[in-house]
Design an enzyme around this catalytic site. Structure first.
Site, PDB file in Angstrom:
ATOM      1  N   TRP A  33       0.825  -1.221   0.000  1.00 26.87           N
ATOM      2  CA  TRP A  33       0.000   0.000   0.000  1.00 26.87           C
ATOM      3  C   TRP A  33       0.851   1.259   0.000  1.00 26.87           C
ATOM      4  O   TRP A  33       0.562   2.220  -0.734  1.00 26.87           O
ATOM      5  CB  TRP A  33      -0.979  -0.004   1.165  1.00 26.87           C
ATOM      6  CG  TRP A  33      -2.109  -0.961   0.950  1.00 26.87           C
ATOM      7  CD1 TRP A  33      -2.409  -2.056   1.699  1.00 26.87           C
ATOM      8  CD2 TRP A  33      -3.081  -0.939  -0.117  1.00 26.87           C
ATOM      9  NE1 TRP A  33      -3.493  -2.713   1.169  1.00 26.87           N
ATOM     10  CE2 TRP A  33      -3.926  -2.045   0.066  1.00 26.87           C
ATOM     11  CE3 TRP A  33      -3.307  -0.090  -1.200  1.00 26.87           C
ATOM     12  CZ2 TRP A  33      -4.995  -2.333  -0.802  1.00 26.87           C
ATOM     13  CZ3 TRP A  33      -4.364  -0.368  -2.063  1.00 26.87           C
ATOM     14  CH2 TRP A  33      -5.191  -1.475  -1.857  1.00 26.87           C
TER      15      TRP A  33
ATOM     16  N   ASP B 152      -1.432   6.570   6.409  1.00 32.06           N
ATOM     17  CA  ASP B 152      -2.564   5.792   5.925  1.00 32.06           C
ATOM     18  C   ASP B 152      -2.907   4.795   7.032  1.00 32.06           C
ATOM     19  O   ASP B 152      -2.131   3.884   7.313  1.00 32.06           O
ATOM     20  CB  ASP B 152      -2.162   5.069   4.628  1.00 32.06           C
ATOM     21  CG  ASP B 152      -3.238   4.114   4.108  1.00 32.06           C
ATOM     22  OD1 ASP B 152      -4.300   3.995   4.752  1.00 32.06           O
ATOM     23  OD2 ASP B 152      -2.993   3.496   3.054  1.00 32.06           O
TER      24      ASP B 152
ATOM     25  N   LYS C  99     -12.541  -1.171   6.128  1.00 34.27           N
ATOM     26  CA  LYS C  99     -11.862  -2.152   6.968  1.00 34.27           C
ATOM     27  C   LYS C  99     -12.434  -2.118   8.385  1.00 34.27           C
ATOM     28  O   LYS C  99     -12.715  -3.159   8.958  1.00 34.27           O
ATOM     29  CB  LYS C  99     -10.353  -1.888   7.002  1.00 34.27           C
ATOM     30  CG  LYS C  99      -9.723  -1.579   5.631  1.00 34.27           C
ATOM     31  CD  LYS C  99      -9.605  -2.777   4.733  1.00 34.27           C
ATOM     32  CE  LYS C  99      -9.306  -2.539   3.259  1.00 34.27           C
ATOM     33  NZ  LYS C  99      -8.264  -1.655   2.844  1.00 34.27           N
TER      34      LYS C  99
END
Ligand SMILES: *Cc1c(COP(=O)(O)O)cnc(C)c1O
Length: 363
Positions: A104, A173, A197
């Site tokens: 990511w 993040d 999530k």
């Protein structure tokens, strides 16, 4: 007790609290006494403004966010924010530091390179198994900001500490671990988290920005990703993801009822210990590639030493016992257990018990 047949260990979109799902279902057709659904309602209505403001107030309370920070609900997912962060902050010096510890943060660095010069703080690798100690980082004191991913969802790495950037704004993040442990927001310039999530339906992103960083976006910045515009208009510049924000509000209320982020952190520690202990006590039957200090409490990737065939059997037997979405990400293979806030300690225990039983039957 859950009325659902399955235990959902999916990495994202992941499990949401059943209590919240039922609440949302009850409220879906008619919201309050409005006579209409939240998905049919003007985002300029009093009802929606109340939802928007309550969601903002609650997340400020849960994460202890002071007024010196703007809180926004935006669109475009975590990936949208990869470019939004660069477009809003890069103008400070035209360059930025990226700490790449998994897929990511690697994607975010690639996206940012379209808008400025990206300095990789760590040597390039594609075997992500550790967060190297800060003494080895190559930080640029002139960087516009330092970017990292607090929890790498695919590779299962989580930062044990908040990086010290010596005054350079820090961007995180936190898509997959937000609200699973308390953190000191004043150490950050920007924190963002895609909702799917731990918070709500996909498409909505929670964005927290220190106000002094507003106001200097690159001229190409689209209005919908301009932090200053979205702050000024209280996340209502254009039509927001109204349903997503509504579900987020109900999830925030649920977290508060459960005892807040402290309680989520306590459960997270218990759940992850159950799985890591099962790996540890398997004497090499199960392997977690990640170094202990950097192991995620939220996404646990592991392998079966004997190979892919036994992993496939593990997944199919788990499924027969109604444990689903345990397959590892296609980049890393194997098995991955995601333990988001809605996954209970009992559910993690069920998986740990199954791991032990499966080992016994197959070694
Ligand atoms: C899922 C995820 C993303 C991407 O989210 P999208 O909404 O699919 O763009 C980004 N970062 C992390 C850490 C994630 O887990």
């Amino acid at each position: 007790m859950s009325s659902k047949k399955v235990i959902n260990f999916g990495a994202g979109p992941g499990k949401l609290p059943e209590e919240v799902m039922l609440e949302v279902q009850r409220e879906f057709v008619e919201y309050g006494d409005s006579g209409i659904s939240v998905v049919e309602m003007s985002h300029r209505s009093q009802e929606y403004e109340a939802i928007n403001n309550s969601a903002q107030r609650l997340i400020r309370e849960l994460l202890d966010i002071p007024d010196t920070y703007s809180v926004m609900f935006m669109q475009g997912g975590g990936t949208g924010l990869f470019c939004a962060v660069a477009m809003n902050l890069m103008s400070r010096s035209g360059k930025a530091d990226y700490i790449v510890t998994g897929s990511w943060s690697a994607k975010a660095a690639k996206e940012a390179a379209k808008y400025g010069s990206v300095n990789l703080v760590l040597p390039k690798t594609d075997s992500y198994v550790d967060v190297p100690p800060q003494s080895s980082w190559n930080l640029d004191p002139e960087a516009s900001y330092v970017y990292y991913c607090d929890n790498e969802t695919v590779h299962g790495l989580e930062f044990p500490d908040i990086p010290d950037t010596k005054g350079v704004p820090l961007v995180a993040d936190m898509s997959s671990n937000i609200l699973t442990r308390p953190f000191d927001i004043t150490k950050f310039g920007v924190v963002f988290a895609g909702a799917q999530k731990n918070i709500g339906p996909s498409g909505t992103v929670l964005v927290i920005v220190r106000r002094d960083l507003l106001g200097s976006p690159l001229p190409v910045t689209p209005l919908v990703w301009d932090f200053s515009v979205m702050t000024k208009d209280n996340s209502l510049h254009n039509t927001p993801p109204t349903f997503g924000v509504f579900v987020m509000l109900r999830v925030f209320e649920w977290i508060k009822r459960q005892g807040g982020v402290q309680e989520m952190a306590a459960r997270s520690a218990k759940k992850s210990s159950l799985i890591y202990n099962a790996i540890q006590q398997s004497a090499g039957f199960y392997l977690c590639p990640v170094k202990p200090r950097a192991r995620s409490r939220v996404n646990i990737p592991f392998r079966i030493a004997a190979g892919a065939e036994l992993e496939a059997k593990f997944l199919s037997e788990a499924k027969k016992r109604n444990m689903i979405q345990l397959k590892g990400h296609r980049l890393v293979g194997g098995i991955r257990a995601s333990l988001y806030n809605a996954v209970t300690v009992e559910e993690a225990q069920t998986l740990a018990d199954f791991m032990k039983e499966f080992q016994k039957a197959n070694s």
